[in-house]
Design an enzyme around this catalytic site. Structure first.
Site, PDB file in Angstrom:
ATOM      1  N   ARG A  59      25.738  84.767 -23.036  1.00 44.67           N
ATOM      2  CA  ARG A  59      26.478  83.569 -23.409  1.00 44.67           C
ATOM      3  C   ARG A  59      26.063  83.221 -24.824  1.00 44.67           C
ATOM      4  O   ARG A  59      24.893  83.427 -25.196  1.00 44.67           O
ATOM      5  CB  ARG A  59      26.127  82.385 -22.477  1.00 44.67           C
ATOM      6  CG  ARG A  59      26.695  82.464 -21.070  1.00 44.67           C
ATOM      7  CD  ARG A  59      28.212  82.252 -21.041  1.00 44.67           C
ATOM      8  NE  ARG A  59      28.742  82.261 -19.679  1.00 44.67           N
ATOM      9  CZ  ARG A  59      29.199  83.325 -19.030  1.00 44.67           C
ATOM     10  NH1 ARG A  59      29.194  84.509 -19.616  1.00 44.67           N
ATOM     11  NH2 ARG A  59      29.667  83.210 -17.805  1.00 44.67           N
ATOM     12  N   HIS A  83      34.857  87.818 -25.694  1.00 45.42           N
ATOM     13  CA  HIS A  83      34.366  87.602 -24.327  1.00 45.42           C
ATOM     14  C   HIS A  83      35.145  88.454 -23.313  1.00 45.42           C
ATOM     15  O   HIS A  83      35.838  87.934 -22.437  1.00 45.42           O
ATOM     16  CB  HIS A  83      34.451  86.109 -23.959  1.00 45.42           C
ATOM     17  CG  HIS A  83      33.540  85.730 -22.820  1.00 45.42           C
ATOM     18  ND1 HIS A  83      32.932  84.502 -22.726  1.00 45.42           N
ATOM     19  CD2 HIS A  83      33.122  86.425 -21.740  1.00 45.42           C
ATOM     20  CE1 HIS A  83      32.190  84.457 -21.629  1.00 45.42           C
ATOM     21  NE2 HIS A  83      32.296  85.633 -21.010  1.00 45.42           N
ATOM     22  N   GLU A 104      33.741  78.969 -28.036  1.00 44.88           N
ATOM     23  CA  GLU A 104      34.815  79.937 -27.795  1.00 44.88           C
ATOM     24  C   GLU A 104      36.124  79.191 -27.532  1.00 44.88           C
ATOM     25  O   GLU A 104      36.119  78.267 -26.718  1.00 44.88           O
ATOM     26  CB  GLU A 104      34.455  80.831 -26.605  1.00 44.88           C
ATOM     27  CG  GLU A 104      33.214  81.680 -26.889  1.00 44.88           C
ATOM     28  CD  GLU A 104      32.776  82.541 -25.694  1.00 44.88           C
ATOM     29  OE1 GLU A 104      33.510  82.611 -24.684  1.00 44.88           O
ATOM     30  OE2 GLU A 104      31.693  83.125 -25.779  1.00 44.88           O
TER      31      GLU A 104
HETATM   32  C1  GLV Z   1      31.794  86.259 -17.578  1.00 49.50           C
HETATM   33  O1  GLV Z   1      31.376  85.928 -18.661  1.00 49.50           O
HETATM   34  C2  GLV Z   1      31.007  86.250 -16.386  1.00 49.50           C
HETATM   35  O2  GLV Z   1      30.005  85.524 -16.325  1.00 49.50           O
HETATM   36  O3  GLV Z   1      31.386  86.949 -15.432  1.00 49.50           O
END
Ligand code: GLV
Ligand code: GLV
Length: 333
Positions: free
Chosen positions: A237, A285, A266
């Site tokens: 993250r 992402h 984001e």
């Molecule tokens: C996506 O970022 C997840 O946590 O699956």
């Protein structure tokens, strides 16, 4: 009567059919994230909610969802859920570990390699007509094979990245809150302190879940410890890294490059300096973004939701303390 569930965004067909067999589904076939007001409107009488991890769920939402019993996150990460608030209100939270492990490790390795061999830059170079002939020093990159990889956060995805790195004959260091003797024995990964990992690695990849103890885990001090020719990779993250410190480290040449799937904000701001840097590979992402894996994630999320609503304990319950018997088991176990 069947429980009412709210599914505010598009999910794959099979998961939707499964939900419709077991629940009364308020389904919005939309890709865009809902505003809080729209979300609240949909939660008036919903007992279940199935969402992607970009949808933040806090007390201000939950206080308008009097009947909510289960929130099923279609993601392995669940930093979008205020778990203490969920538990306080007797709401179960679930996630989708396991099914996205290999896919996310594939992405981590792809952007590592893209940064090492300057793939995005090279693609742009050719397509924009700048290629005038072979040159001995054209787009020189950095070896992956035989180099040292440092993995921060040795969970499922960390181990899957380590398996890939073995095929590239990399030396693999890892740092994790707890040691992983099985991974050490099975994969030959070496446990180090965070500082030693940063000092010795050619590639540093962050794969820790975001929580209070991992927020801005990597900052100014950590970038100072890294090698000047190191490449930094983040697939966890954005908030696990102090993004301003990363930008400064890149601007000052204290590290050689970065490959980022996640950002502090984001979508990333259009004027974020990272977007102007040729030695930074950016992807939006997409760690788990394959058709097959997204289907599996949605099916797992659907099963978790139905299980929770039918009085069972979902296999991927993330706040077991919400169930009195489970938490007393935990206390004595
Ligand atoms: C996506 O970022 C997840 O946590 O699956
Ligand atoms: C995800 O599945 C992880 O634990 O790393």
């Amino acid at each position: 009567s069947r429980p009412k569930v709210f599914v505010p965004n598009q999910i794959p067909e099979q998961a939707l059919r499964y939900l419709q067999e077991h629940c009364e589904v308020d389904y919005r076939d939309a890709e865009e994230k809902l505003s809080d007001a729209e979300l609240i409107a949909g939660l008036q009488d919903a007992e279940g909610l199935m969402i992607y991890s970009r949808q933040k769920i806090e007390a201000s939402i939950l206080e308008h969802a009097p009947r909510l019993k289960v929130i099923s996150n279609i993601a392995v990460g669940y930093d979008n859920l205020d778990l203490a608030e969920l538990t306080k209100r007797g709401i179960m939270g679930t996630n989708t570990p396991g099914v996205l492990t290999e896919t996310t490790a594939d992405l981590a390795f792809s952007i590592l390699m893209a940064a090492a061999r300057r793939i995005a830059e090279a693609d742009h170079f050719v397509k924009s007509g700048q290629w005038e002939g072979w040159k001995p020093s054209l787009l020189l990159g950095k070896n992956v094979y035989g180099s040292t990889l440092g993995i921060i956060g040795m969970g499922r995805i960390g181990e899957a990245v380590a398996r890939r790195a073995k095929g590239f004959d990399m030396n693999i260091l890892y740092y994790n809150r707890s040691r992983k003797p099985d991974a050490e024995a099975g994969l030959g990964v070496i446990y180090t302190s965070m500082d030693e990992l940063l000092q010795k690695s050619d590639y540093v990849v962050v794969l820790v879940p975001l929580g209070p103890s991992s927020t801005r885990l990597i900052g100014e001090r950590e970038f100072h410890l890294m090698k000047r020719d190191a490449i930094f990779i983040n697939v966890s993250r954005g908030a696990t890294v102090d993004e301003q410190a990363l930008i400064r480290a890149l601007q000052e040449g204290r590290i050689a490059g970065a490959a980022l799937d996640v950002f502090e904000k984001e979508p990333v701001d259009k004027n974020n300096p990272l977007l102007q840097m040729r030695n930074v590979v950016t992807v939006p992402h997409i760690g788990s973004a394959t058709l097959e894996t997204r289907s599996k994630m949605a099916e797992k999320a659907a099963r978790n939701l139905v299980a929770g609503l039918s009085g069972q304990i979902p296999v991927d319950l993330i706040n077991p303390e919400v169930i009195p018997s489970a938490s007393s088991q935990k206390k004595w176990g």
